[in-house]
Design an enzyme around this catalytic site. Structure first.
Site, short mmCIF file in Angstrom:
data_model
loop_
_atom_site.label_atom_id
_atom_site.label_comp_id
_atom_site.label_asym_id
_atom_site.label_seq_id
_atom_site.Cartn_x
_atom_site.Cartn_y
_atom_site.Cartn_z
N LYS A 87 0.81 -1.19 -0.02
CA LYS A 87 -0.17 -0.17 0.04
C LYS A 87 0.80 1.46 -0.03
CE LYS A 87 -4.40 -1.51 1.58
NZ LYS A 87 -4.23 -2.79 2.06
N GLU B 136 -9.52 7.28 4.00
CA GLU B 136 -10.48 6.48 4.77
C GLU B 136 -9.99 5.22 4.77
OE1 GLU B 136 -10.90 6.65 1.42
OE2 GLU B 136 -10.83 4.44 0.99
N SER C 130 1.55 -9.82 -1.30
CA SER C 130 0.96 -8.24 -0.99
C SER C 130 1.22 -7.82 0.45
CB SER C 130 -0.48 -8.13 -1.47
OG SER C 130 -1.30 -9.06 -0.53
#
Ligand SMILES: *Cc1c(COP(=O)(O)O)cnc(C)c1O
Length: 394
Positions: A89, A111, A377
């Site tokens: 991320k 968010e 990931s």
């Protein structure tokens, strides 16, 4: 067929920017300028330096020997779990904070559902000395307490969303509302390939470093840039978009996207969007999402908080509909089995999300000795409470 975004912000029939009037100026400015900004020499220089020394890129492409022996393919793991903060991320939040700086913004909003994107955003805000406000559903604040503490340690303010189901979609509404009332000084860092154009394309470009590295790393190891398969899990779809990006037009590369089937696709407790979803407008773009007959969002379920999203990004809706990517789904139990398998065979404890991708190795039916890349990931540290609860014999 084209799989990249077109000039109007669409992937086939999906994408676009369905936004309130008050955001037009912001979005319009972004649409007209994002490519020039992120392709400028000075942006690329600053980004590359941070990717290298702050995030720790390039991440390894690791040949998983024992996993390969078990399945009969040459399996490589792309180690996004080794990025600073423990997942892919941050590739996106670094890019967006550099963009926000160049837009002259001083305040960042985001968010978050599980808190992973909130932590990645709070991290880069600390790095760049930006004010950071993270909206999070009240229910999620309770469920994800450690990530709330992390965000606060990093200097972010966590604001509870108290309407509706008090989860991710309510936090998204709050963030949109905030952006509408602070359009001048605020940039909204969206965490996946979702949202109004140009966010899906912008996030995909920031994550495309994953497949860019895979190409030269595979060239070094196998003498060719293209693998036979690339497998990635899909929540909103950013790690998959990054892992697929430089292979989209390479027809010989088989792309496999794995969604969360939760308790089972037809259990009413899942997040298998391509099977259960219908087209509609979610979070500012036209895409597939799980909805009731009158178009209300259906609460998804997955054991992995990062896949617990009711839709997928428009690029994936198109990769699904056009047949370019194969979509599969893995249940909670299959993912848990793969967590233990990777831990025992390779000494790597994966994130629950990533384990969904690993879980489909057994169903690939690929010729033996195929080169298969699994995008790992994230790492499993954040899921330890779940593992302690689920693996009763620990
Ligand atoms: C958030 C997250 C995902 C899902 O998000 P995408 O945008 O679909 O990549 C997958 N894996 C990990 C480790 C995550 O934290």
């Amino acid at each position: 067929m084209a799989f990249q975004v077109d000039k109007r912000g669409f992937y086939g029939p999906y994408g676009g920017a369905y936004i309130p009037e008050m955001l037009h100026q912001n979005i319009d400015y972004l649409q007209r300028n994002y490519l020039e900004i992120i392709n400028s020499e000075d942006f690329i220089k600053e980004m590359d330096a941070l990717l290298k020394d702050y995030i720790g890129r390039p991440t390894p492409l690791y040949f998983a020997k024992r996993l390969s022996q078990k399945y009969g393919y040459k399996i490589y793991l792309k180690r996004e779990d080794l990025c600073h903060t423990g997942a892919h991320k941050v590739n996106n939040t670094i890019g967006q904070i550099l963009l926000a700086k160049r837009l002259g913004k001083t305040r960042i909003i985001a968010e978050t559902g599980a808190g992973q994107h909130g932590v990645a955003t709070a991290t880069v805000c600390a790095l760049m000395d930006m004010k950071c406000i993270v909206y999070m559903g009240e229910v999620d604040i309770e469920r994800q307490a450690p990530n709330v503490k992390r965000m606060r340690m990093l200097g972010a303010e966590v604001r509870p969303a108290t309407s509706g189901s008090k989860t991710l979609k309510d936090a998204t509404n709050e963030a949109m509302r905030d952006w509408i009332s602070h359009p001048d000084d605020t940039h909204y860092i969206i965490g996946s390939v979702v949202g109004p154009h140009p966010f899906p394309d912008m996030v995909a470009r920031f994550q495309s470093i994953i497949s860019k590295e895979i190409r030269w790393q595979l060239q070094e190891k196998e003498g060719r840039e293209n693998p036979d398969y690339v497998i990635a899990c899909v929540g909103g779809g950013s790690n998959a978009a990054g892992a697929f990006y430089h292979f989209l037009d390479e027809k010989d590369v088989h792309l496999v996207a794995v969604e969360a089937a939760g308790h089972g696709v037809n259990s009413g407790m899942s997040a298998a969007t391509t099977i259960l979803g219908k087209p509609g407008v979610l979070h500012g773009s036209k895409t597939l999402f799980m909805q009731t007959l009158d178009g209300q969002v259906v609460e998804p379920h997955s054991i992995s908080a990062g896949l617990d999203y009711p839709g997928i990004g428009p690029i994936h809706a198109w990769l699904f509909e056009s047949g370019r990517a194969q979509f599969m789904s893995a249940t909670d139990q299959e993912a848990l089995d793969s967590v233990m398998e990777l831990s025992r065979l390779e000494g790597i404890i994966p994130a629950l999300e990533s384990a969904h991708a690993l879980a489909k190795l057994k169903e690939l039916n690929a010729p033996s000795d195929s080169i298969v890349i699994v995008n790992l990931s994230g790492r499993g540290d954040k899921d330890l409470d779940t593992y302690i609860r689920e693996f009763k014999n620990l």
